[in-house]
Enzyme design. Structure first.
Site, short mmCIF file in Angstrom:
data_model
loop_
_atom_site.label_atom_id
_atom_site.label_comp_id
_atom_site.label_asym_id
_atom_site.label_seq_id
_atom_site.Cartn_x
_atom_site.Cartn_y
_atom_site.Cartn_z
N ARG A 32 0.81 -1.23 0.00
CA ARG A 32 0.00 0.00 0.00
C ARG A 32 0.84 1.28 0.00
O ARG A 32 0.32 2.37 -0.19
CB ARG A 32 -0.97 -0.02 1.20
CG ARG A 32 -2.15 -0.94 0.96
CD ARG A 32 -2.99 -1.10 2.20
NE ARG A 32 -2.37 -2.01 3.15
CZ ARG A 32 -2.76 -2.17 4.41
NH1 ARG A 32 -3.76 -1.45 4.89
NH2 ARG A 32 -2.16 -3.03 5.21
N LYS A 39 9.09 -0.64 2.13
CA LYS A 39 8.40 0.17 3.15
C LYS A 39 9.31 0.54 4.32
O LYS A 39 9.34 1.70 4.74
CB LYS A 39 7.18 -0.59 3.68
CG LYS A 39 6.50 0.12 4.84
CD LYS A 39 5.13 -0.42 5.13
CE LYS A 39 5.16 -1.66 5.98
NZ LYS A 39 3.81 -2.10 6.36
N GLY A 97 4.56 -15.53 5.87
CA GLY A 97 3.94 -15.16 7.13
C GLY A 97 4.94 -14.79 8.21
O GLY A 97 6.12 -15.13 8.11
N LYS A 370 30.95 26.95 -0.72
CA LYS A 370 31.24 25.51 -0.74
C LYS A 370 32.71 25.27 -0.45
O LYS A 370 33.57 25.95 -1.01
CB LYS A 370 30.90 24.95 -2.13
CG LYS A 370 31.10 23.46 -2.23
CD LYS A 370 31.62 23.00 -3.58
CE LYS A 370 33.06 23.37 -3.83
NZ LYS A 370 33.67 22.71 -4.98
N ALA A 399 30.54 42.87 -3.27
CA ALA A 399 29.32 42.24 -3.80
C ALA A 399 29.57 41.63 -5.18
O ALA A 399 30.44 42.05 -5.92
CB ALA A 399 28.22 43.30 -3.91
N ASN A 405 36.45 28.53 -9.57
CA ASN A 405 37.24 27.42 -9.02
C ASN A 405 37.42 26.25 -9.98
O ASN A 405 38.20 25.35 -9.70
CB ASN A 405 36.57 26.91 -7.73
CG ASN A 405 35.14 26.46 -7.98
OD1 ASN A 405 34.49 26.90 -8.92
ND2 ASN A 405 34.64 25.59 -7.13
N ARG A 459 41.09 45.48 -15.05
CA ARG A 459 39.91 45.82 -15.84
C ARG A 459 40.34 46.79 -16.93
O ARG A 459 41.36 47.47 -16.80
CB ARG A 459 38.82 46.42 -14.96
CG ARG A 459 39.24 47.74 -14.35
CD ARG A 459 38.22 48.29 -13.38
NE ARG A 459 38.67 49.56 -12.85
CZ ARG A 459 38.23 50.10 -11.75
NH1 ARG A 459 37.30 49.50 -11.02
NH2 ARG A 459 38.69 51.26 -11.34
C1 UD1 Z 1 0.75 -8.21 12.26
C2 UD1 Z 1 0.14 -9.14 13.30
C3 UD1 Z 1 -1.08 -8.47 13.93
C4 UD1 Z 1 -0.65 -7.16 14.54
C5 UD1 Z 1 0.04 -6.30 13.51
C6 UD1 Z 1 0.63 -5.08 14.17
C7 UD1 Z 1 0.54 -11.39 12.44
C8 UD1 Z 1 -0.05 -12.58 11.81
N1 UD1 Z 1 -0.27 -10.37 12.66
O1 UD1 Z 1 -0.23 -8.05 11.25
O2 UD1 Z 1 -1.63 -9.31 14.92
O3 UD1 Z 1 -1.77 -6.49 15.08
O4 UD1 Z 1 1.13 -7.00 12.89
O5 UD1 Z 1 1.12 -4.20 13.21
O6 UD1 Z 1 1.73 -11.40 12.76
N2 UD1 Z 1 6.81 -9.86 7.49
C9 UD1 Z 1 7.88 -10.63 7.10
N3 UD1 Z 1 7.67 -11.80 6.46
C10 UD1 Z 1 6.43 -12.28 6.22
C11 UD1 Z 1 5.32 -11.50 6.63
C12 UD1 Z 1 5.55 -10.30 7.27
O7 UD1 Z 1 9.02 -10.24 7.31
O8 UD1 Z 1 6.33 -13.36 5.64
C13 UD1 Z 1 7.04 -8.60 8.17
C14 UD1 Z 1 6.46 -7.40 7.46
O9 UD1 Z 1 7.42 -6.85 6.60
C15 UD1 Z 1 6.14 -6.46 8.61
C16 UD1 Z 1 5.82 -7.40 9.75
O10 UD1 Z 1 6.38 -8.65 9.41
O11 UD1 Z 1 7.24 -5.65 8.98
C17 UD1 Z 1 4.32 -7.55 9.98
O12 UD1 Z 1 3.73 -8.05 8.82
P1 UD1 Z 1 2.37 -7.47 8.27
O13 UD1 Z 1 2.04 -8.16 7.02
O14 UD1 Z 1 2.40 -5.99 8.28
O15 UD1 Z 1 1.40 -8.01 9.40
P2 UD1 Z 1 0.04 -7.34 9.81
O16 UD1 Z 1 -1.01 -7.82 8.91
O17 UD1 Z 1 0.20 -5.92 10.01
MG MG Z 2 1.45 -4.40 9.28
#
Ligand code: UD1
Ligand code: MG
Length: 521
Positions: A32, A39, A97, A370, A399, A405, A459
């Site tokens: 987003r 990000k 995840g 500079k 002035a 340079n 001059r």
């Molecule tokens: C997560 C939490 C949620 C919490 C929220 C707070 C989980 C399942 N959920 O949700 O409960 O309220 O954060 O902001 O954890 N990331 C990885 N690898 C992955 C997935 C994510 O490194 O495979 C990193 C993302 O870059 C981010 C962080 O983990 O920095 C959180 O991931 P994001 O997808 O933002 O989780 P949320 O849906 O916000």
């Molecule tokens: Mg998040």
């Protein structure tokens, strides 16, 4: 350091609390944000989002800091090498995840014991004190897992803390997997946790992907630990704004404003005057002394420092610039410059890297400097470029001068001595030197050294072609005006005194300079 274990009360062995691992999750794309930049690398008042999170964890003095990278991994790695060179990047090729991310991090550190602190990479307002309190609560309770929670006015999109009738944490449920009843819960998961390494490892292998996103959720660790009868805890953040995440640029802007207010409040309480805090943006990396005054529309960035009693603003941007005590900087832009105590800059000056202004010197209006030293008490008041130069003490640069340079290939230096007075509209064609106490004539192109105490004149002599306008522009308003002036003059006594002649039309006998040559203080 090897893992040290100590017997606490003889009955069971716990790991030393200081044996800590910090894992920052930063592999996500941040769709987003709609950005080519990952990000976590978006900047916010002096650090990237990731940089803020890492610095909140820094006082833990963890044994190892691991950052899970994926999207834009090379960029994130390069940034890490700059800000926390000791951190280890762990590559998560596919974002399966948050649970998967922590799992591969721990697989990369099989020796990790003690407390593992996990932080989402996009929670930049987190305070070090809050992370420390979370860890203290977790270690104090000897919990298997502790989550940082917050009561928020709008929990939409966040994981909810689900408690049982006794008020104990039962599980954490994601928004998209929650029942209508659970959606009413305003206590949310901040995405910041402390775990016991051993017990975390055990349950990470048991995470399912049976959820709306088909991902391994780190949050499911809590439910699994509860089912196994392990102690889990919730640590409530006192200030819920610390737990705010950042998903798009609107949220980023809101977080930036919150951080601005926090930073500004801190400086005002420390004795700095901010005349318009709403338009004053101070990076967290900046330092200000007591009684510094910052006027409106001012940005202080990077490693900038503002000394006691200095006045900066309105309309000033300082980047990595040091302003000494009692100096003033007005409506100007400075990058990598040093402004000495009591010096004066602007309005409308541009100080570039290695502009070094000594005590009580002046860089005035429409002046660019500079890689140059302006000596104590020396002045460059108007419309001038000073590049690659050394100016001694108490000198005045006329002035509209240019320190020439650059020969198209290389840069060269100009050296102006102390107590020198250079004329208006000079070109100093470097390499060239003007000695102590020397003068140069207005309009000179100085290509040769001017010895101490000499007047350098470079001059063309002026030539007046009498009557030219009357002949060549006959009938114009100019010609008519000239005619009237000449008739008037011929009916008056023409002689001027010698003194007037020097200030007036032509060069005086035996000299090609005039008193006005250097008069642009
Ligand atoms: C997560 C939490 C949620 C919490 C929220 C707070 C989980 C399942 N959920 O949700 O409960 O309220 O954060 O902001 O954890 N990331 C990885 N690898 C992955 C997935 C994510 O490194 O495979 C990193 C993302 O870059 C981010 C962080 O983990 O920095 C959180 O991931 P994001 O997808 O933002 O989780 P949320 O849906 O916000
Ligand atoms: Mg998040």
């Amino acid at each position: 350091m090897a893992a040290r274990l100590s017997a606490s009360d003889g009955s069971h062995v716990v790991s030393e609390p200081h044996l800590r691992t910090v894992v920052v999750l930063a592999a996500g794309e941040g769709k987003r944000m709609k950005s080519a930049l990952p990000k976590v690398l978006h900047p916010m008042l002096g650090r990237t989002l990731l940089g803020h999170v890492l610095s909140a964890a820094e006082p833990l003095a963890a044994e190892r800091t691991m950052v899970v990278v994926g999207h834009g991994a090379d960029q994130v790695r390069a940034h890490l090498a700059e800000v926390v060179p000791g951190a280890v990047a762990v590559h998560q090729a596919e974002q399966l995840g948050t649970g998967h991310a922590v799992r591969i991090a721990l697989e990369a550190a099989p020796e990790a014991t003690g407390t593992v602190v996990v932080l989402n990479g996009d929670v930049p307002l987190l305070r070090p004190e809050t992370v420390a309190a979370l860890v203290a609560a977790h270690e104090g309770e000897r919990a298997a897992a502790t989550v940082l929670a917050a009561e928020v006015p709008d929990p939409t999109g966040l994981g909810r803390i689900v408690r049982n009738a006794a008020g104990r944490l039962e599980q954490i449920v994601e928004q998209r997997d929650a029942t209508p009843g659970q959606l009413e819960i305003k206590e949310i998961n901040a995405g910041i946790y402390a775990f016991d390494a051993g017990r975390l490892r055990d349950v990470l292998g048991k995470l399912s992907t049976d959820n709306d996103q088909g991902e391994e959720y780190l949050t499911d660790v809590f439910g699994l630990l509860v089912s196994a009868g392990e102690p889990v805890a919730v640590h409530l953040a006192a200030d819920h704004t610390e737990t705010l995440g950042c998903n798009d640029r609107v949220e980023l802007a809101a977080l930036r404003r919150l951080l601005r207010d926090r930073v500004n409040e801190r400086w005002m309480r420390a004795g700095v005057s901010l005349l318009d805090p709403e338009t004053t943006w101070i990076d967290v990396t900046v330092a200000l002394d007591r009684d510094a005054v910052v006027d409106q529309n001012t940005q202080l960035r990077g490693g900038s420092v503002v000394g006691s009693g200095a006045v900066v603003g309105p309309d000033v941007t300082l980047v990595d610039t040091v302003v000494g005590a009692g100096a003033t900087v007005l409506r100007s832009h400075a990058v990598g410059a040093q402004v000495g105590p009591g010096a004066s800059v602007g309005p409308y000056a541009y100080l570039r890297p290695d502009a070094r202004l000594a005590e009580k010197s002046k860089v005035g209006t429409f002046v660019e400097v500079k890689n140059a030293e302006i000596g104590a008490g020396s002045k460059v008041p108007h419309l001038t470029y000073v590049g690659d130069a050394t100016i001694g003490e108490q000198s005045n640069i006329g002035a509209a001068s240019v320190f020439v340079n650059y020969d198209g290939v290389k840069k060269h230096r100009t050296v102006i001595g102390s107590h020198a007075r250079t004329g208006a509209d000079n070109m100093f064609v470097a390499p060239v030197e003007v000695g102590d106490g020397a003068y140069t004539a207005a309009g000179s192109v100085i290509i040769e050294n001017v010895p101490a105490g000499a007047m350098g004149v470079a001059r063309a002599r002026q030539r007046n072609i009498e009557g030219w306008v009357l002949k060549r522009r006959a009938g114009t308003a100019a010609a008519e005006a000239a005619e009237r002036a000449l008739q008037g003059a011929s009916s008056q006594v023409p002689a001027a005194s010698e003194g007037e002649a020097i200030h007036g039309a032509a060069e005086s006998v035996g000299s090609v300079t005039k008193a006005g040559d250097t008069a642009t203080e």
